[in-house]
Design a protein around this motif. Structure first.
Motif, PDB file in Angstrom:
ATOM      1  N   GLY A 102       0.815  -1.211   0.000  1.00 45.82           N
ATOM      2  CA  GLY A 102       0.000   0.000   0.000  1.00 45.82           C
ATOM      3  C   GLY A 102       0.840   1.249   0.000  1.00 45.82           C
ATOM      4  N   GLY A 103       0.159   2.387   0.127  1.00 49.24           N
ATOM      5  CA  GLY A 103       0.873   3.639   0.107  1.00 49.24           C
ATOM      6  C   GLY A 103       0.062   4.782   0.678  1.00 49.24           C
ATOM      7  N   VAL A 104       0.748   5.896   0.882  1.00 51.54           N
ATOM      8  CA  VAL A 104       0.127   7.146   1.275  1.00 51.54           C
ATOM      9  C   VAL A 104       0.618   8.217   0.305  1.00 51.54           C
ATOM     10  CG1 VAL A 104      -0.127   8.904   3.055  1.00 51.54           C
ATOM     11  CG2 VAL A 104      -0.016   6.486   3.700  1.00 51.54           C
ATOM     12  N   LEU A 105      -0.300   8.857  -0.399  1.00 53.64           N
ATOM     13  CA  LEU A 105       0.026   9.939  -1.318  1.00 53.64           C
ATOM     14  C   LEU A 105      -0.382  11.248  -0.650  1.00 53.64           C
ATOM     15  CD1 LEU A 105       1.102  10.663  -4.157  1.00 53.64           C
ATOM     16  CD2 LEU A 105      -1.281  10.611  -4.953  1.00 53.64           C
ATOM     17  N   ASP A 106       0.613  12.043  -0.303  1.00 60.95           N
ATOM     18  CA  ASP A 106       0.372  13.295   0.411  1.00 60.95           C
ATOM     19  C   ASP A 106       0.681  14.467  -0.512  1.00 60.95           C
ATOM     20  OD1 ASP A 106      -0.236  15.029   2.426  1.00 60.95           O
ATOM     21  OD2 ASP A 106       1.559  14.648   3.616  1.00 60.95           O
ATOM     22  N   GLY A 107      -0.167  15.485  -0.488  1.00 57.93           N
ATOM     23  CA  GLY A 107       0.046  16.660  -1.316  1.00 57.93           C
ATOM     24  C   GLY A 107      -0.836  16.711  -2.548  1.00 57.93           C
ATOM     25  N   MET A 108      -1.700  15.722  -2.721  1.00 57.27           N
ATOM     26  CA  MET A 108      -2.628  15.735  -3.848  1.00 57.27           C
ATOM     27  C   MET A 108      -3.600  16.901  -3.669  1.00 57.27           C
ATOM     28  SD  MET A 108      -3.329  13.970  -6.632  1.00 57.27           S
ATOM     29  CE  MET A 108      -4.673  13.654  -7.780  1.00 57.27           C
ATOM     30  N   PRO A 109      -3.739  17.763  -4.674  1.00 57.69           N
ATOM     31  CA  PRO A 109      -4.622  18.930  -4.529  1.00 57.69           C
ATOM     32  C   PRO A 109      -6.068  18.527  -4.262  1.00 57.69           C
ATOM     33  CG  PRO A 109      -3.167  19.206  -6.403  1.00 57.69           C
ATOM     34  CD  PRO A 109      -3.007  17.786  -5.948  1.00 57.69           C
ATOM     35  N   PRO A 110      -6.825  19.388  -3.590  1.00 57.20           N
ATOM     36  CA  PRO A 110      -8.223  19.084  -3.282  1.00 57.20           C
ATOM     37  C   PRO A 110      -9.146  19.344  -4.465  1.00 57.20           C
ATOM     38  CG  PRO A 110      -7.655  21.219  -2.407  1.00 57.20           C
ATOM     39  CD  PRO A 110      -6.392  20.656  -2.977  1.00 57.20           C
ATOM     40  N   ASP A 147     -11.728   9.700 -11.534  1.00 58.99           N
ATOM     41  CA  ASP A 147     -12.328   8.703 -12.409  1.00 58.99           C
ATOM     42  C   ASP A 147     -11.718   7.357 -12.025  1.00 58.99           C
ATOM     43  OD1 ASP A 147     -13.064   6.964 -14.423  1.00 58.99           O
ATOM     44  OD2 ASP A 147     -12.736   8.395 -16.051  1.00 58.99           O
ATOM     45  N   PHE A 148     -12.467   6.528 -11.311  1.00 55.92           N
ATOM     46  CA  PHE A 148     -11.928   5.270 -10.807  1.00 55.92           C
ATOM     47  C   PHE A 148     -11.758   4.242 -11.925  1.00 55.92           C
ATOM     48  CE2 PHE A 148     -13.543   7.372  -7.059  1.00 55.92           C
ATOM     49  CZ  PHE A 148     -12.517   7.173  -6.150  1.00 55.92           C
ATOM     50  N   ASP A 149     -12.435   4.428 -13.040  1.00 53.71           N
ATOM     51  CA  ASP A 149     -12.215   3.542 -14.189  1.00 53.71           C
ATOM     52  C   ASP A 149     -10.804   3.749 -14.749  1.00 53.71           C
ATOM     53  OD1 ASP A 149     -14.720   2.407 -14.024  1.00 53.71           O
ATOM     54  OD2 ASP A 149     -15.630   3.761 -15.494  1.00 53.71           O
ATOM     55  N   ARG A 150     -10.326   4.989 -14.728  1.00 52.48           N
ATOM     56  CA  ARG A 150      -8.969   5.273 -15.190  1.00 52.48           C
ATOM     57  C   ARG A 150      -7.948   4.619 -14.260  1.00 52.48           C
ATOM     58  NH1 ARG A 150      -7.667  11.436 -16.503  1.00 52.48           N
ATOM     59  NH2 ARG A 150      -5.658  10.415 -16.913  1.00 52.48           N
ATOM     60  N   THR A 168     -11.132  14.437  -4.250  1.00 49.27           N
ATOM     61  CA  THR A 168      -9.978  14.533  -3.356  1.00 49.27           C
ATOM     62  C   THR A 168     -10.205  15.635  -2.323  1.00 49.27           C
ATOM     63  OG1 THR A 168      -8.822  16.043  -4.861  1.00 49.27           O
ATOM     64  CG2 THR A 168      -8.387  13.684  -5.095  1.00 49.27           C
ATOM     65  N   LEU A 169      -9.743  15.377  -1.106  1.00 47.12           N
ATOM     66  CA  LEU A 169      -9.964  16.303   0.007  1.00 47.12           C
ATOM     67  C   LEU A 169      -8.757  17.202   0.279  1.00 47.12           C
ATOM     68  CD1 LEU A 169     -11.647  13.802   2.500  1.00 47.12           C
ATOM     69  CD2 LEU A 169     -12.788  15.484   1.032  1.00 47.12           C
ATOM     70  N   GLY A 170      -7.618  16.893  -0.359  1.00 48.43           N
ATOM     71  CA  GLY A 170      -6.405  17.633  -0.075  1.00 48.43           C
ATOM     72  C   GLY A 170      -5.626  17.051   1.090  1.00 48.43           C
ATOM     73  N   THR A 171      -6.178  16.056   1.737  1.00 51.73           N
ATOM     74  CA  THR A 171      -5.521  15.362   2.846  1.00 51.73           C
ATOM     75  C   THR A 171      -4.848  14.089   2.321  1.00 51.73           C
ATOM     76  OG1 THR A 171      -7.619  14.276   3.345  1.00 51.73           O
ATOM     77  CG2 THR A 171      -7.107  16.290   4.566  1.00 51.73           C
ATOM     78  N   PRO A 172      -3.980  13.465   3.127  1.00 52.56           N
ATOM     79  CA  PRO A 172      -3.275  12.267   2.630  1.00 52.56           C
ATOM     80  C   PRO A 172      -4.237  11.186   2.145  1.00 52.56           C
ATOM     81  CG  PRO A 172      -2.269  13.042   4.658  1.00 52.56           C
ATOM     82  CD  PRO A 172      -3.517  13.852   4.474  1.00 52.56           C
ATOM     83  N   ILE A 173      -3.929  10.655   0.977  1.00 55.61           N
ATOM     84  CA  ILE A 173      -4.717   9.567   0.390  1.00 55.61           C
ATOM     85  C   ILE A 173      -4.021   8.250   0.721  1.00 55.61           C
ATOM     86  CG2 ILE A 173      -5.596   8.537  -1.740  1.00 55.61           C
ATOM     87  CD1 ILE A 173      -5.689  11.351  -2.927  1.00 55.61           C
ATOM     88  N   GLY A 174      -4.641   7.464   1.587  1.00 54.97           N
ATOM     89  CA  GLY A 174      -4.092   6.170   1.952  1.00 54.97           C
ATOM     90  C   GLY A 174      -4.802   5.049   1.212  1.00 54.97           C
ATOM     91  N   PHE A 175      -4.062   4.030   0.828  1.00 56.51           N
ATOM     92  CA  PHE A 175      -4.675   2.901   0.112  1.00 56.51           C
ATOM     93  C   PHE A 175      -3.897   1.629   0.395  1.00 56.51           C
ATOM     94  CE2 PHE A 175      -1.586   4.829  -2.760  1.00 56.51           C
ATOM     95  CZ  PHE A 175      -0.888   3.743  -3.265  1.00 56.51           C
ATOM     96  N   ALA A 231      -1.761   6.890 -11.124  1.00 56.77           N
ATOM     97  CA  ALA A 231      -3.070   7.078 -11.754  1.00 56.77           C
ATOM     98  C   ALA A 231      -3.786   8.297 -11.175  1.00 56.77           C
ATOM     99  CB  ALA A 231      -3.918   5.825 -11.569  1.00 56.77           C
ATOM    100  N   LEU A 232      -3.564   8.581  -9.897  1.00 58.23           N
ATOM    101  CA  LEU A 232      -4.119   9.792  -9.292  1.00 58.23           C
ATOM    102  C   LEU A 232      -3.406  11.034  -9.828  1.00 58.23           C
ATOM    103  CD1 LEU A 232      -4.338   8.556  -5.583  1.00 58.23           C
ATOM    104  CD2 LEU A 232      -6.203   8.693  -7.229  1.00 58.23           C
ATOM    105  N   ALA A 233      -2.073  10.960  -9.906  1.00 63.65           N
ATOM    106  CA  ALA A 233      -1.305  12.089 -10.426  1.00 63.65           C
ATOM    107  C   ALA A 233      -1.670  12.389 -11.875  1.00 63.65           C
ATOM    108  CB  ALA A 233       0.192  11.795 -10.296  1.00 63.65           C
ATOM    109  N   HIS A 234      -1.939  11.331 -12.653  1.00 63.46           N
ATOM    110  CA  HIS A 234      -2.356  11.515 -14.051  1.00 63.46           C
ATOM    111  C   HIS A 234      -3.581  12.418 -14.139  1.00 63.46           C
ATOM    112  CE1 HIS A 234      -0.118   7.837 -15.731  1.00 63.46           C
ATOM    113  NE2 HIS A 234       0.242   8.859 -16.460  1.00 63.46           N
ATOM    114  N   GLN A 235      -4.504  12.217 -13.219  1.00 62.76           N
ATOM    115  CA  GLN A 235      -5.760  12.968 -13.303  1.00 62.76           C
ATOM    116  C   GLN A 235      -5.553  14.439 -12.934  1.00 62.76           C
ATOM    117  OE1 GLN A 235      -9.357  10.837 -12.175  1.00 62.76           O
ATOM    118  NE2 GLN A 235      -8.190   8.939 -11.993  1.00 62.76           N
ATOM    119  N   PHE A 236      -4.602  14.713 -12.053  1.00 60.05           N
ATOM    120  CA  PHE A 236      -4.213  16.096 -11.802  1.00 60.05           C
ATOM    121  C   PHE A 236      -3.569  16.699 -13.045  1.00 60.05           C
ATOM    122  CE2 PHE A 236      -0.468  18.719 -10.699  1.00 60.05           C
ATOM    123  CZ  PHE A 236      -1.141  19.876 -10.296  1.00 60.05           C
ATOM    124  N   LEU A 237      -2.684  15.933 -13.691  1.00 59.48           N
ATOM    125  CA  LEU A 237      -1.993  16.439 -14.877  1.00 59.48           C
ATOM    126  C   LEU A 237      -2.961  16.712 -16.023  1.00 59.48           C
ATOM    127  CD1 LEU A 237       1.227  14.217 -14.948  1.00 59.48           C
ATOM    128  CD2 LEU A 237       1.030  16.606 -14.244  1.00 59.48           C
TER     129      LEU A 237
END
Length: 356
Positions: free
Chosen positions: A22-30, A35-38, A74-81, A137-143
């Motif tokens: 698993g992982g924690v992605l911190d800093g993802m903009p809110p 798109d969960f299919d992506r 996204t909430l802008g808080t750490p995304i844990g998965f 895949a999350l970063a892609h959607q920001f880009l």
């Protein structure tokens, strides 16, 4: 170090045969509608069990624990998965508990920590890259919101599929499709992977990545160059042995007059040079051209043929290592290269802004 990034930071955890990775992605903009299919499509590209890949079968669907609203924003808080490990066959690796395989991290992990998880390579397994693909895949959607697109494809397998890099980079650089490998050659590369697997062997390969829409001004001289951080991200992928940006090694064999990226008048498309031998980076800073780089993967070191392993007592013996392994790790490495590129470019944009 289990964390990468400055403003967008990914920390991963877990071993190949543990309960989960698993992982924690911190800093993802809110306020990004995901798109969960992506995400599922990206995971499917890396997922084991397909043609030419390891027979290990995993669903690889990340379970998001935090940082995302019930509506998928996204909430802008750490995304844990977490990503569950469901198809482990740890007994296949019992013979390795007191042995060190050549060209693996078995010996070096134990040298560093005094202990290791021998099951499936433990933390050193390419299984960990599933976490990178999920975060990528999350970063892609920001880009996407910034007009940035990341493409990657398998460009060679062994001696099959290589092409003239400089000839391609001399063309109109915004036409990234000119780098795509045609179907007959893709079939030949896949056939080479299947031949290696049938022989109980493995084969190396390369992956080309092209990132379009990258704003100029990303990167800092002299010790935090965009290409240096991209190189670090790619060299951190399991089995990667080399990184080239632009014309790479072939560029360095050329005369300067042959590889000039001549300036042209600016247009609405943002094209600044007539060619792209530099790969979109000059002086360690993006120049607004497409980023072009190539990542080289070694042959998978675990093969179905006898190899010399070292026992704890220092003696060397022949051993055929069992388990399920990719005959060409570069095949599934395409998804990992894309993910690491997305994470790196998103991190730079968040750090420097789209106008640097």
């Amino acid at each position: 170090m289990n964390t990468i990034g400055n403003k967008l930071r990914l920390t991963t955890f877990g071993e190949s045969h543990g309960v989960a990775i698993g992982g924690v992605l911190d800093g993802m903009p809110p306020q990004i509608q995901l798109d969960f299919d992506r995400i599922a499509a990206a995971m499917a590209e890396r997922r084991p069990g397909g043609l030419g890949a390891t027979a290990r079968s995993e669903k690889d669907l990340p379970e998001f624990l935090s940082g995302i609203s019930p509506e998928g924003v996204t909430l802008g808080t750490p995304i844990g998965f977490v990503i569950r490990n469901e198809d482990c066959k740890s007994k296949d690796y019992d013979v390795l508990k007191d042995c060190f395989r050549p060209n693996h991290a078995d010996f070096t992990y134990e040298l560093k920590y005094g202990i290791r998880d021998h099951r499936g390579g433990g933390r050193a397994s390419a299984r960990e890259t599933a976490c990178r693909v999920a975060a990528g895949a999350l970063a892609h959607q920001f880009l996407t919101l910034k007009g940035v697109a990341v493409k990657a494809f398998l460009s060679s397998v062994g001696h099959v599929g290589d092409f003239d890099i400089l000839e391609r980079l001399a063309r109109r650089p915004e036409l990234s499709d000119s780098f795509e490998i045609q179907e007959p050659l893709r079939e030949e590369m896949m056939a080479e992977i299947l031949r290696a697997g049938k022989d109980g062997d493995s084969v190396g390969g390369s992956v080309v990545c092209i990132v379009t829409g990258v704003p100029g001004g990303l990167g800092s001289p002299l010790y935090d160059k965009l290409n240096a951080r991209l190189s670090a991200a790619m060299m951190g992928i399991n089995a990667v042995k080399a990184f080239e940006i632009g014309g790479g090694v072939e560029l360095c064999k050329s005369r300067g007059s042959q590889v000039v990226d001549a300036f042209v008048k600016r247009t609405d498309s943002g094209v600044m040079t007539s060619s792209n031998f530099s790969g979109g980076v000059q002086g360690g800073i993006s120049n607004g051209m497409p980023l072009f780089f190539r990542v080289w993967f070694k042959p998978t070191p675990t093969i179905g043929l006898p190899v010399d392993v070292m026992r704890r007592d220092g003696e060397v013996e022949k051993l055929t290592v069992h388990g399920r392994h990719d005959p060409c790790v570069a095949l599934r490495g395409v998804a990992v290269v894309k993910a690491m590129a997305a994470l790196t470019i998103a991190d730079f944009i968040l750090e420097f802004g789209t106008q640097a």
